[in-house]
Design a protein around this motif. Structure first.
Motif, mmCIF file in Angstrom:
data_model
loop_
_atom_site.group_PDB
_atom_site.id
_atom_site.type_symbol
_atom_site.label_atom_id
_atom_site.label_comp_id
_atom_site.label_asym_id
_atom_site.label_seq_id
_atom_site.Cartn_x
_atom_site.Cartn_y
_atom_site.Cartn_z
ATOM 1 N N ASN A 67 0.745 -1.171 -0.009
ATOM 2 C CA ASN A 67 -0.179 0.023 0.035
ATOM 3 C C ASN A 67 1.040 1.186 -0.213
ATOM 4 O O ASN A 67 1.734 1.344 0.912
ATOM 5 C CB ASN A 67 -0.850 0.255 1.323
ATOM 6 N N TYR A 68 0.880 2.036 -1.226
ATOM 7 C CA TYR A 68 1.956 3.147 -1.161
ATOM 8 C C TYR A 68 1.662 4.174 -0.078
ATOM 9 O O TYR A 68 2.381 4.826 0.296
ATOM 10 C CB TYR A 68 1.585 3.829 -2.452
ATOM 11 N N VAL A 69 0.126 4.087 0.367
ATOM 12 C CA VAL A 69 -0.060 5.234 1.493
ATOM 13 C C VAL A 69 0.620 4.836 2.869
ATOM 14 O O VAL A 69 1.109 5.735 3.488
ATOM 15 C CB VAL A 69 -1.535 5.232 1.795
ATOM 16 N N HIS A 70 1.368 3.571 2.850
ATOM 17 C CA HIS A 70 2.216 3.342 3.984
ATOM 18 C C HIS A 70 3.391 4.180 4.164
ATOM 19 O O HIS A 70 4.060 4.492 4.912
ATOM 20 C CB HIS A 70 2.649 1.945 3.957
ATOM 21 N N ALA A 71 3.984 4.364 2.812
ATOM 22 C CA ALA A 71 5.146 5.230 2.616
ATOM 23 C C ALA A 71 4.964 6.589 3.237
ATOM 24 O O ALA A 71 5.827 7.184 3.955
ATOM 25 C CB ALA A 71 5.695 5.600 1.290
ATOM 26 N N TYR A 72 3.687 7.211 3.001
ATOM 27 C CA TYR A 72 3.536 8.659 3.713
ATOM 28 C C TYR A 72 3.517 8.512 5.073
ATOM 29 O O TYR A 72 3.805 9.278 5.947
ATOM 30 C CB TYR A 72 2.018 8.843 3.129
#
Length: 251
Positions: A18-23
């Motif tokens: 989940n790319y939101v995890h990077a944020y």
């Protein structure tokens, strides 16, 4: 997914999932591209973070979307407060995060060398123009609408209100606003509409995903202003003009 499963995952795997995890990780001081081959638990130990707290944030539901709010039923002052809060999130959270992704973008890939060069040149200029536009909007449009809101409740000096209405109009603001409605056109061209493939490096996929999501937020933000705020403000403006006319007539 269980907490033990998350803490044992590599940072790169969490971001792939989940790319939101990077944020989320970014705001704990964890740059995913610096710790990609460490597990979440290992990184938390290095950074002095409680892994349970980080996991809670990673598993937290996404923030309430604009579409879930009955904004059309809100009075103008609440809509403005909502939009100002969005401005704050753009300027203090999303843009610094994306700027850091751009700054640490090292293509190491022939297909993305030109993209890296162009984004590093264009994105800082975009941020500068965007922030200037945001502050100008708050100092002019929002200020004017809030002054009319006060006037509609009888809190006005006729001469000052007359000059305010002479020097401003919602129609002019709306026409000027259209110029900014596609602020990310240049970035979209540079990234070929944020195109990625399964072979695209993870950092680029995260960056393009964030740019695409930010553009989507801007489109929603502009729609709220164009379809909800401006019509309400025009009705308010007409009401205030009538009040001023009536005041002059009886004096």
């Amino acid at each position: 997914m269980g907490k033990s499963a998350l803490k044992d995952k590599l940072i790169s795997e969490l971001v792939e999932q989940n790319y939101v995890h990077a944020y989320v990780l970014f705001y704990f001081g964890i740059r995913f591209y610096e710790y990609s081959e460490l597990t979440l638990e290992q990184v938390c130990k290095q950074q002095g973070l409680r892994v349970e707290q980080v996991i809670r944030e990673l598993e937290a539901p996404t923030h309430l979307r604009e579409a879930d709010l009955p904004l059309a039923s809100y009075p103008t002052d609440l809509i403005i407060e909502y939009l100002k809060h969005s401005h704050f999130l753009f300027i203090k959270h999303k843009l610094p995060y994306i700027a850091r992704l751009v700054e640490n973008f090292h293509a190491n890939h022939d297909d993305y060398k030109n993209v890296e060069r162009d984004l590093k040149l264009v994105f800082p200029l975009f941020v500068e123009d965007f922030i200037e536009h945001i502050y100008e909007e708050e100092d002019t449009l929002f200020h004017f609408i809030q002054a009319m809101e006060r006037a509609s409740k009888g809190k006005f000096v006729p001469t000052r209100l007359y000059h305010l209405l002479e020097n401003n109009s919602i129609q002019k603001f709306a026409m000027g606003h259209e110029v900014h409605d596609d602020e990310m056109e240049g970035i979209r061209k540079i990234t070929s509409d944020y195109a990625v493939t399964v072979k695209t490096p993870l950092h680029i996929r995260v960056l393009f995903n964030e740019l695409k999501a930010f553009e989507k937020s801007l489109i929603t933000h502009a729609r709220i202003e164009n379809e909800i705020l401006f019509p309400k403000a025009m009705a308010l403006e007409s009401k205030v003009k009538q009040m001023l006319f009536d005041t002059a007539k009886y004096n």
